[in-house]
Design a protein around this motif. Sequence first.
Motif, short mmCIF file in Angstrom:
data_model
loop_
_atom_site.label_atom_id
_atom_site.label_comp_id
_atom_site.label_asym_id
_atom_site.label_seq_id
_atom_site.Cartn_x
_atom_site.Cartn_y
_atom_site.Cartn_z
N UNK A 25 94.35 135.22 -2.57
CA UNK A 25 94.54 134.37 -1.39
C UNK A 25 95.39 135.07 -0.34
N UNK A 26 96.47 135.73 -0.80
CA UNK A 26 97.37 136.44 0.12
C UNK A 26 96.63 137.56 0.84
N UNK A 27 95.94 138.41 0.08
CA UNK A 27 95.26 139.55 0.67
C UNK A 27 94.13 139.10 1.59
N UNK A 28 93.43 138.03 1.20
CA UNK A 28 92.35 137.51 2.06
C UNK A 28 92.91 137.04 3.40
N UNK A 29 94.07 136.38 3.35
CA UNK A 29 94.70 135.92 4.60
C UNK A 29 95.09 137.11 5.47
N UNK A 121 101.92 130.57 7.81
CA UNK A 121 100.70 129.96 7.31
C UNK A 121 100.97 128.80 6.34
N UNK A 122 101.99 128.94 5.49
CA UNK A 122 102.18 127.97 4.40
C UNK A 122 103.45 127.14 4.53
N UNK A 123 104.08 127.13 5.72
CA UNK A 123 105.36 126.43 5.84
C UNK A 123 105.23 124.92 5.60
N UNK A 130 106.50 128.80 -1.88
CA UNK A 130 107.37 129.47 -2.84
C UNK A 130 106.55 130.28 -3.85
N UNK A 131 105.44 129.70 -4.28
CA UNK A 131 104.57 130.43 -5.21
C UNK A 131 103.99 131.67 -4.55
N UNK A 132 103.60 131.54 -3.28
CA UNK A 132 103.06 132.66 -2.53
C UNK A 132 104.10 133.78 -2.41
#
Length: 297
Positions: A25-29, A121-123, A130-132
């Motif tokens: 998910x991180x790399x795709x973003x 992106x995830x705030x 936190x998991x990210x």
Amino acid sequence: MLSPLAGLDLQPSTQYPSPHTITHEIVAHFREHRSQLRDDWLQRVKDQHLLTVLPDDELVTEATMVLDHYLDALETGSLDTLHTYTRNLSNRIIPRRVETREVVALVLNLRDVLARALITQYHGDREHLLAILDNYQPAANRVANAVAVGFVHERDRVIREQQAAIRELSTPVLQMRDRLLVLPIIGAIDPQRARQLTEQLLYAIREHRATVVVMDITGVAALDASVANHLVQTVEAARLLGARVIVSGVSPEIAQTLVTIGLDLSEMTTVGDLQGGLERAERLLGYRVVPTSELAN
């Protein structure tokens, strides 16, 4: 009969994505917003005056490649291709005098730009954010460390090679004629240079089948006891290979040192200057200087 669980307010357990899923998910973003992230990173680089030796177009090219290799390393967990690229990049920028601090700042800025993008992106979902970050930060630090360490290793290797080349140029063994070598020594001689000098001379004696060597030390201001002893040993080693060494250009200070430390100089032939050394060497080889007027007759 009531169940033992009756009366308990049970909530379904939260299912967190697997680390692999989070990494994907991180790399795709990052890849989706690749151009914007690269531009934000480059702006930081320019604001901090990093890598100013690179033209803008080259800086963009290198930044794009660094980012792509960075993302590949995050996704696969393998640093092999990143190490290869880091070596190649180092070889391109080290001759331009790029400093280690610039490379460290470069990768740390990239790490921080990407982290800021994740926070933006995830705030809205604190737990997911936190998991990210728990997934991203250790991997990003590992990648940044690999780039910095790789650059330092390459820089140290280049410096060692340059020093070796300088030492070799500072003690050249010259072939003047068949079986005659000249070794002009200039500057200070430390134990390391003395060892290298011996190795180069003995190798040249064997390669050129030399029988006479003129070692000129006119350009040497002083010798300490250990280096003087090493030079005497070099003369002896050359003799064992079948070559006679003539030492020219001995200064009064060096002569005093040789006498004071009590070295055995019985096998050492000395002359006043390089010209005298060459004349002595040619006589040993059977050559004779003949005036051109005699040749005409």
